[in-house]
Design a protein around this motif. Structure first.
Motif, mmCIF file in Angstrom:
data_model
loop_
_atom_site.group_PDB
_atom_site.id
_atom_site.type_symbol
_atom_site.label_atom_id
_atom_site.label_comp_id
_atom_site.label_asym_id
_atom_site.label_seq_id
_atom_site.Cartn_x
_atom_site.Cartn_y
_atom_site.Cartn_z
ATOM 1 N N TYR A 46 0.819 -1.214 0.000
ATOM 2 C CA TYR A 46 0.000 0.000 0.000
ATOM 3 C C TYR A 46 0.854 1.265 0.000
ATOM 4 C CZ TYR A 46 -4.189 -2.729 0.307
ATOM 5 O OH TYR A 46 -5.210 -3.599 -0.013
ATOM 6 N N ALA B 287 0.717 4.133 -3.018
ATOM 7 C CA ALA B 287 0.525 5.563 -2.772
ATOM 8 C C ALA B 287 1.690 6.370 -3.339
ATOM 9 C CB ALA B 287 0.384 5.819 -1.272
ATOM 10 N N ILE C 221 -0.454 8.398 1.767
ATOM 11 C CA ILE C 221 -1.224 7.208 2.105
ATOM 12 C C ILE C 221 -2.347 7.518 3.097
ATOM 13 C CG2 ILE C 221 0.329 6.539 3.993
ATOM 14 C CD1 ILE C 221 -1.477 4.135 1.557
ATOM 15 N N SER D 86 -0.147 0.509 6.942
ATOM 16 C CA SER D 86 0.303 1.536 5.999
ATOM 17 C C SER D 86 -0.147 2.934 6.391
ATOM 18 C CB SER D 86 -0.213 1.219 4.594
ATOM 19 O OG SER D 86 -1.604 1.520 4.467
ATOM 20 N N ALA E 138 -3.378 3.899 5.726
ATOM 21 C CA ALA E 138 -4.575 4.197 4.939
ATOM 22 C C ALA E 138 -5.816 4.067 5.814
ATOM 23 C CB ALA E 138 -4.671 3.234 3.756
#
Length: 222
Positions: free
Chosen positions: A150, A154, A161, A180, A182
């Motif tokens: 991830y 990004a 992110i 991550s 997110a």
């Protein structure tokens, strides 16, 4: 797109965007049996959300006498053949939500532990411009549950992110999304996601639109 929407939505593929897990299971069973082993549904569930090399090592433990790379290539080819014959089996509401995001100008990425060539082949089967980026398990040094997939997606999209939403169906995938940074959305399929750390769990994507994703993002953004 406005500041009230995420800069991008990052999609897992197997089990989240498409219902491909039965295809993987259908490929695993004859492979194990060809080496004199047995493979049941409970064993197959252990592979859900694993990176393909890790899944291949489990299959080696079940008796498959092939190198890891050969197992990965064999399974990938078998699943792609099924996709070509039977079509892309979208999960309920997934295609509609993806189209809603694209229509609203939200960037999208496919972040999967399947090989890049497989993910790209499936995207080519879609009849609309679905993704700005395709990132496979062989595109990052560490697989889910590490945050690398991830974070790399990004980075390649050029977004923070923290201003993305990641959608996942498996514990390992969800752990990757959470780690991550997110905003993480879990949509359980074969296995439960309680206690994994998602910002939100939805039972299905059916009936969901960009407005629901925007509301989720506003509720959990930094």
């Amino acid at each position: 797109m406005t500041a009230e929407q995420p800069l991008a939505v990052l999609w897992d593929m197997d089990g989240t965007l498409i219902d491909s897990e039965p295809y993987w299971m259908a490929a695993e069973t004859p492979l194990v049996e060809s080496f004199g082993g047995t493979w049941d549904h409970e064993q197959a569930l252990q592979l859900v959300g694993l990176g393909l090399p890790d899944a291949a090592r489990v299959l080696q433990g079940a008796g498959v006498g092939m190198e890891v790379d050969a197992i990965v290539a064999h399974l990938t080819d078998a699943v792609l053949r099924q996709m070509g014959e039977l079509g892309v089996p979208f999960r309920p509401g997934a295609q509609e939500l993806l189209r809603s995001l694209r229509a609203a100008g939200v960037r999208t990425a496919l972040v999967t532990m399947s090989l890049h060539r497989m993910a790209a082949s499936i995207v080519e089967l879609l009849d609309f411009d679905a993704f700005d980026l395709v990132l496979g398990g062989d595109d990052v040094p560490r697989p889910k549950p590490h945050p690398d997939p991830y974070l790399r997606a990004a980075e390649l999209l050029g977004v923070d992110i923290a201003h993305t939403v990641a959608i996942e169906d498996s514990p390992n995938g969800l752990r990757s999304a959470v780690a991550s940074g997110a905003v993480s959305l879990g949509v359980p399929h074969f296995v439960g996601l309680d206690g994994v750390g998602a910002d939100t769990l939805w039972p299905t994507l059916e009936g969901r639109t960009v407005d629901d994703i925007a509301a989720l993002y506003r509720a959990h953004r930094p």
